[in-house]
Design a protein around this motif. Structure first.
Motif, PDB file in Angstrom:
ATOM      1  N   ASP A  63       0.895  -1.234  -0.046  1.00  0.00           N
ATOM      2  CA  ASP A  63      -0.128   0.040  -0.055  1.00  0.00           C
ATOM      3  C   ASP A  63       0.958   1.431   0.018  1.00  0.00           C
ATOM      4  OD1 ASP A  63       0.740  -0.561   2.605  1.00  0.00           O
ATOM      5  OD2 ASP A  63      -1.026  -0.281   3.505  1.00  0.00           O
ATOM      6  N   ASN A  64       1.989   1.039   0.377  1.00  0.00           N
ATOM      7  CA  ASN A  64       2.936   2.244   0.589  1.00  0.00           C
ATOM      8  C   ASN A  64       4.421   1.872  -0.018  1.00  0.00           C
ATOM      9  OD1 ASN A  64       3.257   4.847   1.006  1.00  0.00           O
ATOM     10  ND2 ASN A  64       2.356   4.943   3.360  1.00  0.00           N
ATOM     11  N   PRO A  65       4.442   1.838  -1.098  1.00  0.00           N
ATOM     12  CA  PRO A  65       5.911   1.239  -1.684  1.00  0.00           C
ATOM     13  C   PRO A  65       6.968   1.986  -1.174  1.00  0.00           C
ATOM     14  CG  PRO A  65       4.270   1.792  -3.528  1.00  0.00           C
ATOM     15  CD  PRO A  65       3.499   2.475  -2.051  1.00  0.00           C
TER      16      PRO A  65
ATOM     17  N   TYR B  80       9.865  12.327  -6.197  1.00  0.00           N
ATOM     18  CA  TYR B  80       8.550  12.107  -6.831  1.00  0.00           C
ATOM     19  C   TYR B  80       7.390  12.213  -5.898  1.00  0.00           C
ATOM     20  CZ  TYR B  80      10.454   9.085 -10.478  1.00  0.00           C
ATOM     21  OH  TYR B  80      11.034   8.693 -11.881  1.00  0.00           O
ATOM     22  N   SER B  81       6.210  12.491  -6.274  1.00  0.00           N
ATOM     23  CA  SER B  81       4.992  12.425  -5.356  1.00  0.00           C
ATOM     24  C   SER B  81       4.620  10.966  -5.049  1.00  0.00           C
ATOM     25  CB  SER B  81       3.991  13.265  -6.152  1.00  0.00           C
ATOM     26  OG  SER B  81       3.616  12.496  -7.356  1.00  0.00           O
ATOM     27  N   HIS B  82       3.763  11.106  -4.196  1.00  0.00           N
ATOM     28  CA  HIS B  82       3.247   9.603  -3.566  1.00  0.00           C
ATOM     29  C   HIS B  82       2.567   8.851  -5.012  1.00  0.00           C
ATOM     30  CE1 HIS B  82       1.450   6.437  -1.339  1.00  0.00           C
ATOM     31  NE2 HIS B  82       0.125   6.607  -1.868  1.00  0.00           N
ATOM     32  N   GLY B  83       1.753   9.474  -5.555  1.00  0.00           N
ATOM     33  CA  GLY B  83       1.293   8.888  -6.765  1.00  0.00           C
ATOM     34  C   GLY B  83       2.452   8.377  -7.709  1.00  0.00           C
ATOM     35  N   MET B  84       3.262   9.336  -8.276  1.00  0.00           N
ATOM     36  CA  MET B  84       4.385   8.726  -8.959  1.00  0.00           C
ATOM     37  C   MET B  84       5.321   7.762  -8.321  1.00  0.00           C
ATOM     38  SD  MET B  84       5.460  12.710  -9.710  1.00  0.00           S
ATOM     39  CE  MET B  84       7.198  12.566 -10.612  1.00  0.00           C
ATOM     40  N   LYS B  85       5.466   7.750  -6.970  1.00  0.00           N
ATOM     41  CA  LYS B  85       6.162   6.505  -6.384  1.00  0.00           C
ATOM     42  C   LYS B  85       5.123   5.258  -6.818  1.00  0.00           C
ATOM     43  CE  LYS B  85       8.442   8.809  -2.920  1.00  0.00           C
ATOM     44  NZ  LYS B  85       8.310   9.130  -1.580  1.00  0.00           N
ATOM     45  N   GLN B  86       3.885   5.324  -6.526  1.00  0.00           N
ATOM     46  CA  GLN B  86       2.972   4.133  -6.965  1.00  0.00           C
ATOM     47  C   GLN B  86       3.189   3.744  -8.340  1.00  0.00           C
ATOM     48  OE1 GLN B  86      -0.680   5.724  -4.977  1.00  0.00           O
ATOM     49  NE2 GLN B  86      -1.372   3.510  -4.989  1.00  0.00           N
ATOM     50  N   LYS B  87       3.039   4.720  -9.285  1.00  0.00           N
ATOM     51  CA  LYS B  87       3.363   4.376 -10.585  1.00  0.00           C
ATOM     52  C   LYS B  87       4.549   3.677 -10.645  1.00  0.00           C
ATOM     53  CE  LYS B  87       0.303   8.020 -12.264  1.00  0.00           C
ATOM     54  NZ  LYS B  87       0.350   9.289 -13.336  1.00  0.00           N
TER      55      LYS B  87
ATOM     56  N   GLY C  56      -4.746   6.921  -4.020  1.00  0.00           N
ATOM     57  CA  GLY C  56      -3.529   7.817  -4.548  1.00  0.00           C
ATOM     58  C   GLY C  56      -3.197   7.829  -6.185  1.00  0.00           C
ATOM     59  N   LEU C  57      -3.868   6.808  -6.733  1.00  0.00           N
ATOM     60  CA  LEU C  57      -3.556   6.956  -8.321  1.00  0.00           C
ATOM     61  C   LEU C  57      -4.705   8.002  -8.872  1.00  0.00           C
ATOM     62  CD1 LEU C  57      -3.259   3.078  -9.437  1.00  0.00           C
ATOM     63  CD2 LEU C  57      -1.282   4.970  -9.028  1.00  0.00           C
ATOM     64  N   ASP C  58      -4.394   8.622  -9.908  1.00  0.00           N
ATOM     65  CA  ASP C  58      -5.256   9.542 -10.670  1.00  0.00           C
ATOM     66  C   ASP C  58      -6.162   8.772 -11.240  1.00  0.00           C
ATOM     67  OD1 ASP C  58      -4.011   9.319 -13.175  1.00  0.00           O
ATOM     68  OD2 ASP C  58      -2.318  10.563 -12.518  1.00  0.00           O
ATOM     69  N   PRO C  59      -7.354   9.160 -11.813  1.00  0.00           N
ATOM     70  CA  PRO C  59      -8.238   8.505 -12.702  1.00  0.00           C
ATOM     71  C   PRO C  59      -7.752   7.657 -13.695  1.00  0.00           C
ATOM     72  CG  PRO C  59      -9.327  10.319 -11.959  1.00  0.00           C
ATOM     73  CD  PRO C  59      -7.790  10.772 -11.420  1.00  0.00           C
ATOM     74  N   LYS C  60      -6.833   8.489 -14.587  1.00  0.00           N
ATOM     75  CA  LYS C  60      -6.310   7.977 -15.906  1.00  0.00           C
ATOM     76  C   LYS C  60      -5.343   6.708 -15.341  1.00  0.00           C
ATOM     77  CE  LYS C  60      -3.527   8.938 -19.904  1.00  0.00           C
ATOM     78  NZ  LYS C  60      -2.163   8.288 -19.451  1.00  0.00           N
ATOM     79  N   ALA C  61      -4.795   6.750 -14.423  1.00  0.00           N
ATOM     80  CA  ALA C  61      -3.794   5.785 -13.871  1.00  0.00           C
ATOM     81  C   ALA C  61      -4.554   4.521 -13.455  1.00  0.00           C
ATOM     82  CB  ALA C  61      -2.839   6.166 -12.723  1.00  0.00           C
TER      83      ALA C  61
END
Ligand code: ATP
Length: 233
Positions: free
Chosen positions: A81-83, A132-139, A161-166
């Motif tokens: 959940d939190n890479p 990186y932001s949290h979302g970028m790390k997740q990606k 934490g992912l944006d809708p497109k991701a």
């Protein structure tokens, strides 16, 4: 693809998972639902060989996670959940590092390009992960998980934490893995995600499996409603 047999795991006196059995077959997207502290993360970590367990057996594609963890890990990927990624590396260094660990050859270039584009991260891969932001790390964690084309993808709350497109792209990738004969096991607190995406769901409460089955069977069951209501409270 993933067979959990009578899994029990305690932290000291606390029994976090209690005699849990579940079978996830090829082609299935399997949701794992339960309120905070129900035992989801503990189960997921046991499945991917990060956490030892006292009782039971877990098989990935027929291979025992306990007896042959390396062979089992070659077939799966886990996204926590939190890479926790190495902040000092750039994104591209990290992806190459993961590709090296999994023995991915020249195919890595094509995969990095493909998933970098899908997750709109290509332009940021030269930056250090620390920026990186949290979302970028997740990606980035997602892309790294896809480097070796795992047959089993295990994810802990992957959409947070992912944006809708991701999020849309991830759903497509999940379906694609299943179409190719793989399977997905992931936890979620979002009823809509479970209903729209999952073929089957398992509900865990106090470490015990209280219901598992096809989404259409479990839908409308009060255990499903209460699993989500509990998380809102
Ligand atoms: P959440 O939805 O909040 O992530 P979860 O369903 O993933 O919860 P787990 O993290 O598996 O739940 O925790 C199950 C139980 O085990 C909880 O009671 C928790 O307090 C306990 N627990 C988890 N990790 C540890 C640990 N490292 N040491 C002691 N107890 C732990």
């Amino acid at each position: 693809m993933l067979r959990i047999e009578h899994l029990s795991k305690s932290y000291g006196e606390k029994k976090a998972v209690d005699n849990l059995s579940l079978h996830i077959q090829e082609g299935e997207i399997y949701g794992f639902i339960g309120h905070n502290g129900a035992g989801k993360t503990t189960t997921l970590k046991a499945c991917v060989g990060i956490l030892g367990f006292e009782e039971g057996e877990i098989y990935v594609d027929g291979i025992s996670v306990r007896k042959d963890p390396i062979e089992a890990k070659k077939r799966l990927a886990y996204i926590p959940d939190n890479p926790d990624l190495y902040a000092f590396m750039t994104g591209i260094q990290y992806l190459n590092f993961i590709a090296d660990i999994y023995g991915v050859g020249k195919e890595r270039t094509e995969r990095i390009e493909k998933y970098g584009e899908i997750f709109s991260l290509t332009g940021d891969l030269a930056q250090p992960i620390g920026a990186y932001s949290h979302g970028m790390k997740q990606k980035l964690a997602l892309i790294s998980a896809l480097m070796h084309e795992p047959k089993l993808l295990v994810m802990d709350e992957p959409f947070v934490g992912l944006d809708p497109k991701a999020a849309h792209s991830l759903k497509e990738i999940m379906r694609d893995i299943c179409r190719r004969g793989g399977a997905i096991f992931f936890s979620t607190h979002v009823l809509d995600v479970a209903e729209r995406l999952c073929d089957k769901v398992a509900i865990i409460k106090g470490g015990k499996l209280i219901k598992a089955g096809g989404m259409s069977e479990v839908k409308g069951d009060e255990s499903l409603e209460s699993a989500f209501l509990d998380t809102v409270e």
